[in-house]
Design a protein around this motif. Sequence first.
Motif, PDB file in Angstrom:
ATOM      1  N   GLN A 123      -8.043  -5.099  -8.452  1.00 22.88           N
ATOM      2  CA  GLN A 123      -8.234  -4.958  -7.009  1.00 22.88           C
ATOM      3  C   GLN A 123      -6.923  -5.309  -6.312  1.00 22.88           C
ATOM      4  OE1 GLN A 123     -11.187  -6.127  -3.307  1.00 22.88           O
ATOM      5  NE2 GLN A 123     -11.608  -6.961  -5.325  1.00 22.88           N
ATOM      6  N   VAL A 124      -6.501  -4.439  -5.395  1.00 23.88           N
ATOM      7  CA  VAL A 124      -5.273  -4.687  -4.647  1.00 23.88           C
ATOM      8  C   VAL A 124      -5.624  -4.826  -3.168  1.00 23.88           C
ATOM      9  CG1 VAL A 124      -3.829  -3.509  -6.323  1.00 23.88           C
ATOM     10  CG2 VAL A 124      -4.746  -2.219  -4.392  1.00 23.88           C
ATOM     11  N   ASP A 125      -4.950  -5.727  -2.514  1.00 28.22           N
ATOM     12  CA  ASP A 125      -5.175  -5.976  -1.084  1.00 28.22           C
ATOM     13  C   ASP A 125      -4.294  -5.045  -0.264  1.00 28.22           C
ATOM     14  OD1 ASP A 125      -5.832  -7.041   1.376  1.00 28.22           O
ATOM     15  OD2 ASP A 125      -4.312  -8.616   1.234  1.00 28.22           O
ATOM     16  N   THR A 126      -4.933  -4.180   0.523  1.00 30.86           N
ATOM     17  CA  THR A 126      -4.183  -3.271   1.401  1.00 30.86           C
ATOM     18  C   THR A 126      -4.454  -3.556   2.877  1.00 30.86           C
ATOM     19  OG1 THR A 126      -5.952  -1.613   1.248  1.00 30.86           O
ATOM     20  CG2 THR A 126      -4.099  -1.423  -0.313  1.00 30.86           C
ATOM     21  N   GLY A 127      -5.028  -4.719   3.164  1.00 32.59           N
ATOM     22  CA  GLY A 127      -5.266  -5.053   4.565  1.00 32.59           C
ATOM     23  C   GLY A 127      -6.455  -5.934   4.843  1.00 32.59           C
ATOM     24  N   MET A 128      -7.313  -6.149   3.840  1.00 42.15           N
ATOM     25  CA  MET A 128      -8.490  -6.988   4.054  1.00 42.15           C
ATOM     26  C   MET A 128      -8.147  -8.478   4.033  1.00 42.15           C
ATOM     27  SD  MET A 128     -11.864  -6.971   4.510  1.00 42.15           S
ATOM     28  CE  MET A 128     -12.677  -5.511   3.863  1.00 42.15           C
ATOM     29  N   ALA A 129      -7.127  -8.842   3.239  1.00 42.42           N
ATOM     30  CA  ALA A 129      -6.729 -10.255   3.100  1.00 42.42           C
ATOM     31  C   ALA A 129      -7.907 -11.127   2.689  1.00 42.42           C
ATOM     32  CB  ALA A 129      -6.097 -10.776   4.392  1.00 42.42           C
ATOM     33  N   ARG A 130      -8.606 -10.655   1.684  1.00 46.87           N
ATOM     34  CA  ARG A 130      -9.794 -11.366   1.216  1.00 46.87           C
ATOM     35  C   ARG A 130      -9.691 -11.561  -0.289  1.00 46.87           C
ATOM     36  NH1 ARG A 130     -15.575  -8.600   2.479  1.00 46.87           N
ATOM     37  NH2 ARG A 130     -14.811  -7.244   0.821  1.00 46.87           N
ATOM     38  N   THR A 158      -9.294  -0.650  -4.084  1.00 46.68           N
ATOM     39  CA  THR A 158      -9.053  -1.369  -2.837  1.00 46.68           C
ATOM     40  C   THR A 158     -10.287  -1.251  -1.962  1.00 46.68           C
ATOM     41  OG1 THR A 158      -7.382  -1.834  -1.140  1.00 46.68           O
ATOM     42  CG2 THR A 158      -8.052   0.477  -1.411  1.00 46.68           C
ATOM     43  N   HIS A 159     -10.322  -2.047  -0.892  1.00 48.96           N
ATOM     44  CA  HIS A 159     -11.500  -2.079  -0.025  1.00 48.96           C
ATOM     45  C   HIS A 159     -11.088  -1.802   1.420  1.00 48.96           C
ATOM     46  CE1 HIS A 159     -15.746  -3.025   0.472  1.00 48.96           C
ATOM     47  NE2 HIS A 159     -15.427  -3.623   1.593  1.00 48.96           N
ATOM     48  N   LEU A 160     -11.731  -0.809   2.019  1.00 50.70           N
ATOM     49  CA  LEU A 160     -11.419  -0.430   3.395  1.00 50.70           C
ATOM     50  C   LEU A 160     -12.017  -1.435   4.370  1.00 50.70           C
ATOM     51  CD1 LEU A 160     -12.131   3.398   3.068  1.00 50.70           C
ATOM     52  CD2 LEU A 160      -9.904   2.266   3.042  1.00 50.70           C
ATOM     53  N   THR A 161     -11.257  -1.750   5.414  1.00 50.35           N
ATOM     54  CA  THR A 161     -11.713  -2.756   6.374  1.00 50.35           C
ATOM     55  C   THR A 161     -12.534  -2.174   7.511  1.00 50.35           C
ATOM     56  OG1 THR A 161      -9.869  -2.673   7.937  1.00 50.35           O
ATOM     57  CG2 THR A 161      -9.546  -3.973   5.940  1.00 50.35           C
ATOM     58  N   VAL A 170      -6.076   1.599  11.046  1.00 49.03           N
ATOM     59  CA  VAL A 170      -5.941   0.838   9.804  1.00 49.03           C
ATOM     60  C   VAL A 170      -6.419   1.631   8.589  1.00 49.03           C
ATOM     61  CG1 VAL A 170      -8.204  -0.301   9.961  1.00 49.03           C
ATOM     62  CG2 VAL A 170      -6.338  -1.427   8.742  1.00 49.03           C
ATOM     63  N   ASN A 171      -7.345   2.574   8.787  1.00 49.68           N
ATOM     64  CA  ASN A 171      -7.828   3.359   7.652  1.00 49.68           C
ATOM     65  C   ASN A 171      -6.682   4.091   6.964  1.00 49.68           C
ATOM     66  OD1 ASN A 171     -10.585   2.683   8.001  1.00 49.68           O
ATOM     67  ND2 ASN A 171     -10.820   4.237   9.577  1.00 49.68           N
ATOM     68  N   HIS A 172      -5.883   4.807   7.734  1.00 56.76           N
ATOM     69  CA  HIS A 172      -4.782   5.564   7.131  1.00 56.76           C
ATOM     70  C   HIS A 172      -3.654   4.645   6.682  1.00 56.76           C
ATOM     71  CE1 HIS A 172      -6.147   9.698   7.432  1.00 56.76           C
ATOM     72  NE2 HIS A 172      -6.741   9.349   8.559  1.00 56.76           N
ATOM     73  N   ARG A 173      -3.470   3.516   7.343  1.00 60.61           N
ATOM     74  CA  ARG A 173      -2.477   2.561   6.856  1.00 60.61           C
ATOM     75  C   ARG A 173      -2.851   2.069   5.467  1.00 60.61           C
ATOM     76  NH1 ARG A 173      -2.429   0.358  12.255  1.00 60.61           N
ATOM     77  NH2 ARG A 173      -3.636  -1.463  11.564  1.00 60.61           N
ATOM     78  N   GLN A 174      -4.132   1.812   5.269  1.00 63.24           N
ATOM     79  CA  GLN A 174      -4.571   1.345   3.958  1.00 63.24           C
ATOM     80  C   GLN A 174      -4.398   2.422   2.888  1.00 63.24           C
ATOM     81  OE1 GLN A 174      -8.503  -0.759   5.321  1.00 63.24           O
ATOM     82  NE2 GLN A 174      -7.823  -1.699   3.397  1.00 63.24           N
ATOM     83  N   VAL A 175      -4.738   3.673   3.223  1.00 58.78           N
ATOM     84  CA  VAL A 175      -4.592   4.756   2.250  1.00 58.78           C
ATOM     85  C   VAL A 175      -3.127   4.935   1.857  1.00 58.78           C
ATOM     86  CG1 VAL A 175      -4.729   7.262   1.987  1.00 58.78           C
ATOM     87  CG2 VAL A 175      -6.701   5.993   2.800  1.00 58.78           C
ATOM     88  N   LEU A 176      -2.237   4.866   2.834  1.00 58.77           N
ATOM     89  CA  LEU A 176      -0.808   4.987   2.530  1.00 58.77           C
ATOM     90  C   LEU A 176      -0.321   3.819   1.678  1.00 58.77           C
ATOM     91  CD1 LEU A 176       0.564   6.263   5.966  1.00 58.77           C
ATOM     92  CD2 LEU A 176       0.368   7.560   3.829  1.00 58.77           C
ATOM     93  N   ALA A 177      -0.772   2.622   2.012  1.00 55.74           N
ATOM     94  CA  ALA A 177      -0.389   1.452   1.220  1.00 55.74           C
ATOM     95  C   ALA A 177      -0.904   1.580  -0.209  1.00 55.74           C
ATOM     96  CB  ALA A 177      -0.923   0.183   1.879  1.00 55.74           C
ATOM     97  N   ALA A 202     -10.785  14.042   2.932  1.00 53.69           N
ATOM     98  CA  ALA A 202     -10.169  14.182   1.611  1.00 53.69           C
ATOM     99  C   ALA A 202      -9.155  13.091   1.306  1.00 53.69           C
ATOM    100  CB  ALA A 202      -9.520  15.557   1.502  1.00 53.69           C
ATOM    101  N   ASP A 203      -8.513  12.550   2.330  1.00 54.00           N
ATOM    102  CA  ASP A 203      -7.512  11.509   2.087  1.00 54.00           C
ATOM    103  C   ASP A 203      -8.110  10.267   1.437  1.00 54.00           C
ATOM    104  OD1 ASP A 203      -5.585  13.121   3.169  1.00 54.00           O
ATOM    105  OD2 ASP A 203      -5.501  12.085   5.098  1.00 54.00           O
TER     106      ASP A 203
END
Length: 356
Positions: A123-130, A158-161, A170-177, A202-203
């Motif tokens: 699991q990688v953190d892309t913005g949830m910080a959990r 990863t988990h979407l916030t 933030v959705n697309h920021r997470q996908v890019l990250a 699709a993204d």
Amino acid sequence: MTALLEIDLAAVVSNWRKLAAMHAGATAGVIKADAYGLGAAQVGPRLLAAGCRHFFLAHLAEAVALRPLLPGVMLAALNGLRPEETGDCHAQGIVPVLGSLHELGWWRAEAALRGEVLPVILQVDTGMARLGLSAKELAALREDQTLLQGLRVEYVLTHLTSSEIPRAPVNHRQVLAFAGVMQQFPGVKTSIANTSGMFLGADFASDLARPGAGLYGLNPTPEAANPMRPVVRLSAPILQIHEVETGGTVGYGGDWVAKRPSRIATVGVGYADGYLRALSNTGTARFDDTPVPLVGRVSMDLTTFDVTGLRASPGDMLCLLGPEHGPDALAREAGTNGYEILTSLGRRYRRRYIGA
């Protein structure tokens, strides 16, 4: 007289199939928290029979308890594991979802002890910080390949916030990250979307989607009509009806005062049953499809509703939760979300599984 909680297993399966048909990759079933309070021992085998081959739980103990009912499929524990749990995890064939270097060290030690290559989901953190590997920890993995020695990475997750808010940046920021992270793991399968994420386009597609809430009838698209079939109905018999004159009060504290002669129906459901105290003076139920307001405070074992003008009698049923007024609607009245409504459902209800 006991309240009745009906759970439509056919609707759960229908919801899973609908979501699976939307997704080019595999579609898991998230059955953590006892299948969101509805019974993982009942829901899991039905999803298995329908073709689901990947299941996610929160805790290792949940996965171990369900392994006899779900043989031969992937069971993954989202909350990782402790060093004292690695033996059980291996013995039961559970795939741990690990998001820290110290957890990887414990699982790596188990692999060395067994002389085996053990599966893992990162699991990688892309913005949830959990939960999830941080940028610093990912850099450490890049620099030292031995940190994954003896481990086979099945998926990177990863988990979407904010997936329920389609326009949230933030959705697309997470996908890019996440795409950047995956450059470090070429050829490894991915897992991104929860139920709401599956509706983002699709993204957000991946090799393994992880729907949970939508399986149980919660709306994954709050800004639009609910595409999921309703799953639960909670009905309670009226125990008594009291005639309350104008100026009379109802319940603890007397904070509901009758503005007219009123008929007040009492049902044997309260906050000990997960019918939240926050619904006091704000909730509604249904009597023959007619909304009836909750009046007074929800107490531990009893709740009162205004049935003035209706032909309600002791023994008649009030619908506290159902297709006409589901978990999301009740949650709005309580100032919470449908997840809390479902996972709070108590053990004193008589449960009936239909559509089995």
